[in-house]
Design an enzyme around this catalytic site. Structure first.
Site, short mmCIF file in Angstrom:
data_model
loop_
_atom_site.label_atom_id
_atom_site.label_comp_id
_atom_site.label_asym_id
_atom_site.label_seq_id
_atom_site.Cartn_x
_atom_site.Cartn_y
_atom_site.Cartn_z
N GLY A 194 57.17 -47.38 -0.24
CA GLY A 194 56.39 -47.82 0.91
C GLY A 194 54.92 -47.67 0.62
O GLY A 194 54.53 -46.95 -0.31
N GLN A 254 46.04 -46.63 2.42
CA GLN A 254 46.13 -46.32 0.99
C GLN A 254 45.42 -47.36 0.12
O GLN A 254 45.16 -47.12 -1.05
CB GLN A 254 47.60 -46.23 0.54
CG GLN A 254 48.31 -44.99 1.06
CD GLN A 254 49.74 -44.93 0.54
OE1 GLN A 254 50.62 -45.57 1.09
NE2 GLN A 254 49.95 -44.18 -0.53
N CYS A 306 54.24 -39.58 -3.65
CA CYS A 306 53.35 -40.52 -2.97
C CYS A 306 52.52 -41.25 -4.01
O CYS A 306 52.04 -40.63 -4.96
CB CYS A 306 52.45 -39.76 -2.01
SG CYS A 306 51.23 -40.80 -1.17
N LEU A 307 52.36 -42.56 -3.82
CA LEU A 307 51.57 -43.34 -4.79
C LEU A 307 50.12 -42.89 -4.83
O LEU A 307 49.43 -43.10 -5.81
CB LEU A 307 51.65 -44.83 -4.46
CG LEU A 307 53.04 -45.47 -4.60
CD1 LEU A 307 53.01 -46.93 -4.17
CD2 LEU A 307 53.56 -45.34 -6.02
N HIS A 320 56.99 -41.02 6.32
CA HIS A 320 55.92 -40.80 5.35
C HIS A 320 54.76 -41.78 5.58
O HIS A 320 53.59 -41.39 5.58
CB HIS A 320 56.51 -40.95 3.94
CG HIS A 320 55.54 -40.78 2.82
ND1 HIS A 320 55.59 -39.73 1.92
CD2 HIS A 320 54.48 -41.53 2.43
CE1 HIS A 320 54.61 -39.84 1.05
NE2 HIS A 320 53.92 -40.93 1.33
N GLU A 321 55.09 -43.06 5.79
CA GLU A 321 54.03 -44.07 5.94
C GLU A 321 53.30 -43.93 7.27
O GLU A 321 52.09 -44.14 7.35
CB GLU A 321 54.60 -45.49 5.79
CG GLU A 321 55.28 -45.79 4.45
CD GLU A 321 54.50 -45.35 3.22
OE1 GLU A 321 53.26 -45.33 3.26
OE2 GLU A 321 55.15 -44.98 2.22
N HIS A 343 50.69 -41.46 6.95
CA HIS A 343 49.48 -42.01 6.33
C HIS A 343 48.55 -42.61 7.39
O HIS A 343 47.33 -42.48 7.30
CB HIS A 343 49.83 -43.10 5.31
CG HIS A 343 50.15 -42.60 3.93
ND1 HIS A 343 49.25 -41.86 3.19
CD2 HIS A 343 51.24 -42.73 3.15
CE1 HIS A 343 49.79 -41.56 2.01
NE2 HIS A 343 51.01 -42.08 1.96
#
Ligand code: NI
Length: 201
Positions: free
Chosen positions: A58, A63, A105-106, A148-149, A152
């Site tokens: 995701g 981000q 996480c990216l 998670h998203e 963010h």
């Protein structure tokens, strides 16, 4: 020839730079999306492309430096990976049942930690044209990705919830286990054989 070059550069244009831990934009609260216009559509297209390129589970707009409440998440429960777009997502309810799972996480490369989250989630959101919808998510990978998203969008990184960080060996073990789990799921989904890359948040 020129047409070909043009199309290649067009493809490249969809990839956006993923901000990394330490960038203050990742700690800010994103604003509601109010215009469901071509800019939003291209943002969502780019989020999907960037998420796929980085093999993500995701990706949230902040981000890539856009402080708007829009995310994409990857549903890996079926034969094919499916990208779900969530605009202005809101958690309606979280399951009482939780689980602690290794998460990455990216925006925080090469760091994995155990994070306890609800196993299932109900979420409401709007699609890219502003149409509201609800999702009752019973797949624990997808439920985790959504939580998670949304974090963010609220300026929170998973490291804030981290129970314990994993060693390099543990990360390798987790990747291996996850490959197996994904292979099992794919079999259950009657998919064909072959390996599948592990995606990260
Ligand atoms: Ni992330």
């Amino acid at each position: 020839m020129m047409a070909m070059l043009f199309s290649v550069s067009e493809v490249m244009m969809g990839l956006r730079n993923v901000l990394k831990h330490g960038d203050k934009a990742l700690l800010r609260v994103s604003r509601e999306v109010t215009n469901f216009d071509v800019r939003l559509h291209s943002l969502l297209d780019d989020l999907k492309e960037t998420n796929d390129y980085n093999e993500g589970m995701g990706l949230a707009a902040p981000q890539v430096g856009i402080l708007r409440r829009a995310v994409v998440v990857t549903d890996i429960s079926g034969v094919e990976d499916v990208t779900i777009e969530l605009v202005n997502p809101e958690i309606i309810s979280l399951s009482e049942e939780t689980e602690e799972v290794a998460e990455g996480c990216l925006s925080v490369p090469d760091v994995w930690a155990l994070v306890r989250r609800a196993k299932y989630v109900k979420v409401k959101a709007q699609d890219r044209d502003g149409k509201p919808f609800e999702l009752d998510v019973t797949d624990n990978f997808l439920a985790r990705a959504i939580q998670h998203e949304i974090d963010h969008l609220n300026g929170q990184l998973f490291t804030k919830l981290a129970g314990r960080y994993l060693s390099e060996q543990e990360i390798e073990d987790v990747m291996f286990e996850r490959e197996r789990e994904l292979a099992k799921r794919r079999k259950a989904a009657k998919a064909t054989a072959g390996s599948r890359r592990v995606r990260s948040w």
